[in-house]
Write an enzyme that holds these catalytic residues in place. Structure first.
Site, short mmCIF file in Angstrom:
data_model
loop_
_atom_site.label_atom_id
_atom_site.label_comp_id
_atom_site.label_asym_id
_atom_site.label_seq_id
_atom_site.Cartn_x
_atom_site.Cartn_y
_atom_site.Cartn_z
N LYS A 179 20.50 -13.92 -27.57
CA LYS A 179 20.56 -12.51 -27.15
C LYS A 179 21.27 -12.42 -25.80
O LYS A 179 20.69 -12.70 -24.76
CB LYS A 179 19.17 -11.88 -27.02
CG LYS A 179 19.33 -10.35 -26.91
CD LYS A 179 18.22 -9.65 -26.19
CE LYS A 179 18.31 -9.70 -24.70
NZ LYS A 179 19.40 -8.92 -24.09
N GLU A 254 16.90 -20.66 -15.70
CA GLU A 254 17.94 -20.67 -14.67
C GLU A 254 17.84 -19.33 -13.97
O GLU A 254 18.35 -18.32 -14.49
CB GLU A 254 19.32 -20.79 -15.33
CG GLU A 254 19.77 -22.17 -15.63
CD GLU A 254 19.95 -23.01 -14.39
OE1 GLU A 254 20.33 -22.48 -13.32
OE2 GLU A 254 19.68 -24.20 -14.48
#
Ligand code: NAD
Length: 484
Positions: A179, A254
């Site tokens: 996504k 991240e």
């Protein structure tokens, strides 16, 4: 200039079927340089989200059992297709993201490198052979793909950040539900198309857009999905990690940072300022590794600050399709509002505006390259990731003082030091709390170097051999050759 005016490729990809916008709920995509609507993005329904998850699960046994050499050939072919299609992809990226065309081409270079690196690295997913504890025993650790994974990526580097996850996962033998950010869908769609065209089965790489929270909560809760990888803000990362924790699913996170740059008094302040401005205003400051707090030692503070201000004022800001443009618009109105609020807050607390300090024009999300001095350490700009083209510069006296300030944040992604003295460079790298350290240079994320943020900047590695390992499970096997 480009002949592109409308994104006519917007679609979801579920089990190899492309599902366009016709007859369904859509979300408008905007050109950040003009504010114009440039496409209608289809929103996945709950049934389509579940279908993508099921498809990834069904495709997993076949994809994971192919040889790493076969997957290598497919990923390399995808890299070649992307290279052949790069001019169109770069134009799509610039149109939906706002970064200058040369930067979009640079991002595609890194997409290609990452695919090639991961393809190769997949062939080196070696296990380990241990000295056996008894004759006739073979004791090994073998690495196997972890399973279908969910990958969520943001809008600032929509192409390379998607490929860092997708290429590593596919090379390891995992299947994917991807996504990307709804703000920048078109380039990701073309990357998925290139991977399918190269031979990745449709079910092995699915692409969804829609309500981010709905998609992430369904994907994370689905028992078929074995791992979650997210790049984005600390706030959303925490939310997703918490949800994944409830299902004991591993995560790679991240997240954001607030990178300090420490400029010591033994360097040429003008040269250091030139290097700093070039990297600070790249992608309009919307980079997780972006330098966002400049601390300059007292002896060269004034010269550095003047040179920095001069360069910031001289930057060409404008149409990202114009080859003279060095900085385009911010990606979305939320960032424009954030830049305005951060500068207003700093001003209220006594900051001086040396360059910029305001929106440019009324059309598009343009904000002037901005330099502030005398910014209080407790201003919002110094505390939260700016993610915009605003640079605060402050003076410092000693290593102890500046390292304490630099480390006094809940995040620790990147940090940079400028010095010609080896002792200072060594001490700085040792003491700074950051996962990515630059001395006398700024290096963007590389395919072969792992990033692993410290503190709240992340969990786990992305990039390098470690980035592939994040999609592998190590299985211990002890096998006796003696008859039973
Ligand atoms: P935002 O928090 O609204 O969205 C950030 C991204 O997260 C979007 O792509 C969005 O689709 C996604 N997202 C939001 N909620 C989600 C959910 N529940 N599940 C899955 N995905 C979800 O903010 P924004 O204005 O787009 O960006 C603001 C902040 O995001 C910045 O301050 C910056 O710190 C951070 N950011 C970081 C990176 C990075 O590379 N680390 C990239 C983009 C944004």
């Amino acid at each position: 200039m480009t002949s592109l005016t409308y994104l006519d490729n917007l679609a979801l990809a579920v089990d190899g079927q492309w599902l366009g916008a016709a007859g369904r709920e859509t979300r408008a995509v905007h050109n950040p340089a003009t504010g114009d609507v440039i496409g209608q993005l289809p929103m996945a329904t709950p049934a389509e989200i579940d279908a993508a998850i099921d498809a990834a699960a069904r495709a997993f046994p076949q994809w994971s059992q192919r040889s790493a050499w076969n997957r290598d050939a497919i990923l390399r072919k995808a890299a070649a297709l992307i290279d052949a299609r790069r001019d169109r992809l770069a134009a799509l990226l610039t149109m939906e993201n706002g970064k200058p065309l040369a930067d979009s081409q640079g991002e595609l270079d890194r997409v290609i490198e990452t695919l090639q690196f991961c393809a190769e690295e997949g062939k080196r997913a070696y296990g380990r052979v241990m000295p056996p504890r008894a004759p006739g025993l073979s004791q090994t650790t073998i690495k196997r793909a972890i399973g279908p994974i969910g990958a969520f990526v943001p809008w600032n580097f929509p192409a390379v950040l998607a490929i860092r996850k997708v290429a590593a996962a596919l090379a390891a033998g995992c299947t994917v539900v991807l996504k990307p950010a709804e703000e920048c869908p078109a380039v990701c769609i073309e990357l998925v198309r290139a991977l399918h065209d190269a031979g990745v089965p449709g079910g092995a790489l699915n692409l969804l857009f829609g309500d981010p929270a709905q998609i992430s909560s369904r994907v994370i809760a689905a028992p078929q999905i074995r791992k979650i990888s997210f790049t984005g803000s600390v706030a959303v990362g925490k939310l997703l990690a918490e949800q994944a924790g409830r299902h004991l699913k591993p995560v790679t996170m991240e997240l954001g940072g607030h990178a300090p740059v420490i400029v010591f008094d033994d360097v040429d302040p003008v040269r250091a300022a030139a290097a700093c401005t070039a990297f600070k205003f790249r992608n309009a400051g919307q980079v997780c590794l972006s330098p966002s707090r400049f601390y300059v030692q007292e002896g060269i503070y004034e010269a550095f600050m003047q040179a920095f201000v001069e360069r910031a004022r001289g930057l060409q800001v404008g149409d990202p399709f114009d080859s003279r443009t060095q900085m385009g618009p911010l990606n979305n109105p939320r960032r424009l509002e954030a830049a305005t609020a951060l500068v207003d807050d700093a001003r209220r607390r006594g900051a001086q505006v040396r360059a910029g300090g305001a929106r440019i024009g009324e059309r598009g999300n343009f904000y002037a390259p901005t330099v502030l001095t005398e910014v209080s350490e407790d201003a919002e700009l110094m505390q939260e990731e700016p993610f915009c083209p605003v640079a605060p510069i402050a003076a410092f006296a000693s290593m102890d003082e500046v390292v304490a300030k630099a480390n006094d944040r809940s995040v620790g992604l990147a940090a940079y030091g400028f010095t010609n003295r080896l002792d200072r460079a060594n001490e700085f790298s040792e003491r700074i709390e950051a996962g990515w350290v630059g001395i006398n240079n700024f290096t963007p994320a590389l395919a072969d170097a792992a990033i692993c943020g410290m503190k709240e900047s992340g969990l786990g590695h992305e990039g390098g051999p470690e980035g592939l390992d994040a999609y592998l499970h190590s299985k211990f096997v002890s096998q006796s050759s003696r008859p039973v």
